[in-house]
Enzyme design. Structure first.
Site, PDB file in Angstrom:
ATOM      1  N   ALA A  88       0.834  -1.204   0.000  1.00 41.65           N
ATOM      2  CA  ALA A  88       0.000   0.000   0.000  1.00 41.65           C
ATOM      3  C   ALA A  88       0.866   1.250   0.000  1.00 41.65           C
ATOM      4  CB  ALA A  88      -0.928   0.005   1.219  1.00 41.65           C
ATOM      5  N   ASP A  89       0.276   2.326  -0.496  1.00 43.81           N
ATOM      6  CA  ASP A  89       0.941   3.633  -0.443  1.00 43.81           C
ATOM      7  C   ASP A  89      -0.134   4.694  -0.268  1.00 43.81           C
ATOM      8  OD1 ASP A  89       3.418   5.273  -0.766  1.00 43.81           O
ATOM      9  OD2 ASP A  89       2.277   6.113  -2.433  1.00 43.81           O
ATOM     10  N   THR A  90       0.061   5.589   0.696  1.00 42.22           N
ATOM     11  CA  THR A  90      -0.950   6.595   1.039  1.00 42.22           C
ATOM     12  C   THR A  90      -0.384   8.001   0.833  1.00 42.22           C
ATOM     13  OG1 THR A  90      -1.921   5.116   2.689  1.00 42.22           O
ATOM     14  CG2 THR A  90      -2.473   7.448   2.862  1.00 42.22           C
TER      15      THR A  90
END
Length: 202
Positions: A88-90
């Site tokens: 994931a990347d936010t």
């Protein structure tokens, strides 16, 4: 459910435990793209099908998916994909600009002043790898900040909490009092949208 989590984030681990899953933590050494321009320039690193999917994305979604796919793919190459791999990347976006992690305390103050009294978006790109299949998704949450005084900003920055977080705040910590309301997934703002991930795993 047991997964490989391509992240060292303690917040993501806590969210995984919240729904009763277990994880093997395998932080990826993939070099993340910081800007849409960098992500587009590096799309040749990825297979043709992924390049085609990502090339049509808008800036923030492109960056989050580029980084999530890249991190997960690196772990997939090292460990195989018999066990589902989750990456994931936010990012935080305001007026189309991506706000990453602050460089220093002055940068953190500047970000919080920009967010004060305004609405912004938190976007998390998810990539799930399992048995030669890859699923990609971007989750978006709208976040509304109340109007912050300079003193409130200074006191929050002094806690050190903003320094390792996109947009310079953590909604799951002391930063909760900065937020007046959200529209969408709370878990997404923390860093891992659980319902979206569950649907992908199904």
């Amino acid at each position: 459910m047991h997964i490989i989590l391509a992240s060292a984030s303690p917040r993501r681990r806590e969210l995984i435990h919240q729904i009763g899953w277990t994880e093997e933590v395998c932080p990826s050494i993939f070099e993340e793209a910081e800007t849409p321009e960098e992500a587009r320039a590096r799309l040749l690193e990825f297979p043709a099908g992924i390049r085609e999917t990502l090339s049509g994305k808008q800036d923030a979604e492109l960056v989050t998916l580029f980084n999530a796919y890249g991190k997960g793919k690196r772990i997939c190459e090292e460990k195989g994909d018999e066990v589902p791999i989750v990456a994931a990347d936010t990012v935080v976006t305001l007026d189309g600009d991506i706000l990453g992690k602050p460089r220093d305390t002055n940068d953190a103050r500047a970000m919080l002043r920009l967010l004060s009294g305004r609405e912004h978006a938190v976007k998390t790109g998810l990539a799930v790898f399992h048995k030669d299949r890859v699923h990609l998704h971007v989750e978006t949450t709208r976040v509304y900040f109340r109007k912050l005084s300079d003193l409130e900003i200074d006191r929050y920055v002094e806690t050190g909490e903003p320094m390792d977080k996109a947009g310079a705040y953590g909604i799951q910590g002391r930063g909760a009092i900065l937020v007046s309301k959200i529209e969408g997934s709370y878990d997404n703002v923390v860093g891992l949208p659980l319902t979206a991930l569950y649907e992908m795993m199904k």
